[in-house]
Design a protein around this motif. Structure first.
Motif, short mmCIF file in Angstrom:
data_model
loop_
_atom_site.label_atom_id
_atom_site.label_comp_id
_atom_site.label_asym_id
_atom_site.label_seq_id
_atom_site.Cartn_x
_atom_site.Cartn_y
_atom_site.Cartn_z
N LEU A 249 2.05 0.15 -14.58
CA LEU A 249 3.53 0.83 -14.19
C LEU A 249 3.22 2.36 -13.97
O LEU A 249 3.76 2.93 -13.28
CB LEU A 249 4.45 0.95 -15.59
N THR A 250 2.35 3.06 -14.69
CA THR A 250 2.25 4.62 -14.85
C THR A 250 1.46 4.72 -13.27
O THR A 250 1.85 5.67 -12.71
CB THR A 250 1.36 5.02 -15.81
N LYS A 251 0.49 4.06 -13.01
CA LYS A 251 -0.21 4.10 -11.82
C LYS A 251 0.71 3.96 -10.50
O LYS A 251 0.65 4.49 -9.65
CB LYS A 251 -1.29 3.06 -11.50
N PHE A 252 1.76 3.06 -10.80
CA PHE A 252 2.70 2.65 -9.70
C PHE A 252 3.48 3.94 -9.41
O PHE A 252 3.78 4.51 -8.45
CB PHE A 252 3.19 1.52 -9.93
N ASN B 208 -0.73 -2.92 -3.63
CA ASN B 208 -1.52 -3.72 -4.27
C ASN B 208 -0.89 -3.94 -6.01
O ASN B 208 -1.20 -4.68 -6.56
CB ASN B 208 -2.81 -2.82 -4.65
N TYR B 209 -0.47 -2.46 -6.42
CA TYR B 209 0.12 -2.71 -7.69
C TYR B 209 1.20 -3.96 -7.71
O TYR B 209 1.52 -4.37 -9.21
CB TYR B 209 0.67 -1.56 -8.15
N ALA B 210 2.11 -4.12 -6.81
CA ALA B 210 3.09 -5.06 -6.71
C ALA B 210 2.55 -6.60 -6.42
O ALA B 210 3.45 -7.38 -6.37
CB ALA B 210 4.21 -4.62 -5.79
N LYS B 211 1.21 -6.52 -6.42
CA LYS B 211 0.42 -7.85 -5.99
C LYS B 211 0.91 -8.46 -4.61
O LYS B 211 0.98 -9.51 -4.41
CB LYS B 211 0.84 -8.65 -7.03
N LYS C 73 -9.78 -9.12 -6.98
CA LYS C 73 -8.88 -7.99 -6.79
C LYS C 73 -8.60 -7.52 -5.64
O LYS C 73 -9.86 -7.25 -4.87
CB LYS C 73 -8.94 -6.90 -8.13
N GLY C 74 -7.55 -6.49 -5.28
CA GLY C 74 -7.36 -5.88 -4.09
C GLY C 74 -8.28 -4.60 -4.19
O GLY C 74 -9.01 -4.02 -4.80
N VAL C 75 -7.98 -3.64 -2.84
CA VAL C 75 -8.44 -2.56 -2.54
C VAL C 75 -8.33 -1.45 -3.72
O VAL C 75 -9.28 -0.56 -4.01
CB VAL C 75 -8.17 -1.98 -1.41
#
Length: 325
Positions: A73-76, A196-199, A302-304
């Motif tokens: 969440l913080t990274k987003f 990516n954070y939201a998948k 995992k993604g980029v």
């Protein structure tokens, strides 16, 4: 806080941190005072002292390192802030430069130099960019250390030096071209992180590929043949050599060298994506070393930008000598 966080929650991003390590005074002292990734010899000593299995101690250090990582969440929220800034400042620059004569004819950057007026829009554009890059310079020391820390440090120094130097010498016309060109691809990179954070993996990969294309076209095509051409050759022809000519162009050439390095890393990542079917990681930045110790094949799924922090992919710089996984 008021925009990005609600958006993240609506996308299903939870504010849950990593698994916390079991409280242990001895291991905590080693972690904070000596090393975050003990070697095999130190692990054996700690094992005898605590009567713990070596693998259990390694797991404790892995969990302890993970505690310092910010949540998704913080990274987003951080990436959304950067995405918003880059997007707004890019379109502001495009709108401002669209009516500027030097945008269509770079020789206009040097006509009547240095007696060129500084408009209010041009002034605010410069101040906003300078303030933002100063913030990146300071936050780089508080973020988790990156593999490309030195390259980014040189980049920020060169950028701040160029903005300040061009403002002081009233080279703001060519300066606006450099700034707008660099903002053209940055918001796409942040958009890939958000996806990516939201998948949304396919959206993430699409944004990253688009970012790579725009980055290479602007940094390896437009920048040298448009910007460097006018600063190196047209300026020499129209106003002749001046005392600060060498410093100014030296900084611009330094940026071009960094562009070549990053373009190589981006091309390598894109090639791996074509081979594997998706982007596995961004070589332009790094992943945290704790991700290397995850069980199974977590890295392959995992993604980029799956392990980035504060809107960028990071590494803490400490990889265990004997990796138990």
């Amino acid at each position: 806080r008021f925009i990005a966080k609600p958006c993240a929650i609506n996308l299903g991003i939870q504010d849950s941190g990593p698994h916390r390590a079991q409280p242990n005074a001895i291991l905590e002292k080693v972690f904070t005072s000596i090393t975050k990734s003990p070697d095999g010899r130190r692990l054996e000593g700690l094992s005898k002292q605590l009567d713990w299995d070596v693998r259990k101690i390694q797991r404790w250090f892995r969990h302890r390192r993970s505690q310092d990582k910010p949540t998704t969440l913080t990274k987003f929220c951080e990436s959304m802030w950067r995405f918003t800034f880059y997007l707004i400042i890019f379109f502001y620059g495009i709108r401002f430069l669209w009516t500027a004569p030097w945008f269509w004819d770079t020789r206009q950057c040097w006509y009547n130099y240095p007696f060129q007026p500084l408009t209010s829009r041009l002034y605010y554009y410069y101040i906003l960019e300078l303030a933002f890059y100063w913030s990146l310079m300071f936050s780089q020391f508080t973020d988790i250390k990156r593999k490309d820390f030195l390259i980014m440090f040189v980049h920020h120094l060169a950028t701040i030096g160029l903005i300040t130097f061009s403002y002081m010498n009233n080279m703001v016309r060519v300066g606006t071209l450099v700034l707008c060109l660099h903002d053209a691809s940055d918001f796409l990179l942040e958009a890939a992180k958000l996806a990516n954070y939201a998948k949304y993996q396919r959206l993430c990969d699409a944004f990253f590929m688009l970012f790579g294309v725009v980055f290479i076209v602007t940094r390896l095509g437009i920048y040298p043949f448009w910007i460097l051409n006018t600063t190196l050759f047209e300026s020499w022809e129209l106003i002749g050599p001046y005392p600060s000519w060498w410093l100014f162009n030296g900084l611009l050439v330094t940026l071009q060298i960094l562009h070549i390095i990053w373009s190589y890393l981006i091309i390598r990542t894109a090639y791996k994506a074509l081979v594997r079917g998706k982007v596995s990681k961004d070589d332009r930045s790094d992943v945290e070393s704790s991700s290397e110790e995850e069980d199974g094949t977590s890295n392959s799924t995992k993604g980029v930008f799956s392990t980035s922090s504060n809107g960028s992919n990071r590494i803490n710089g400490h990889v265990a000598g004997g990796q138990w996984t």
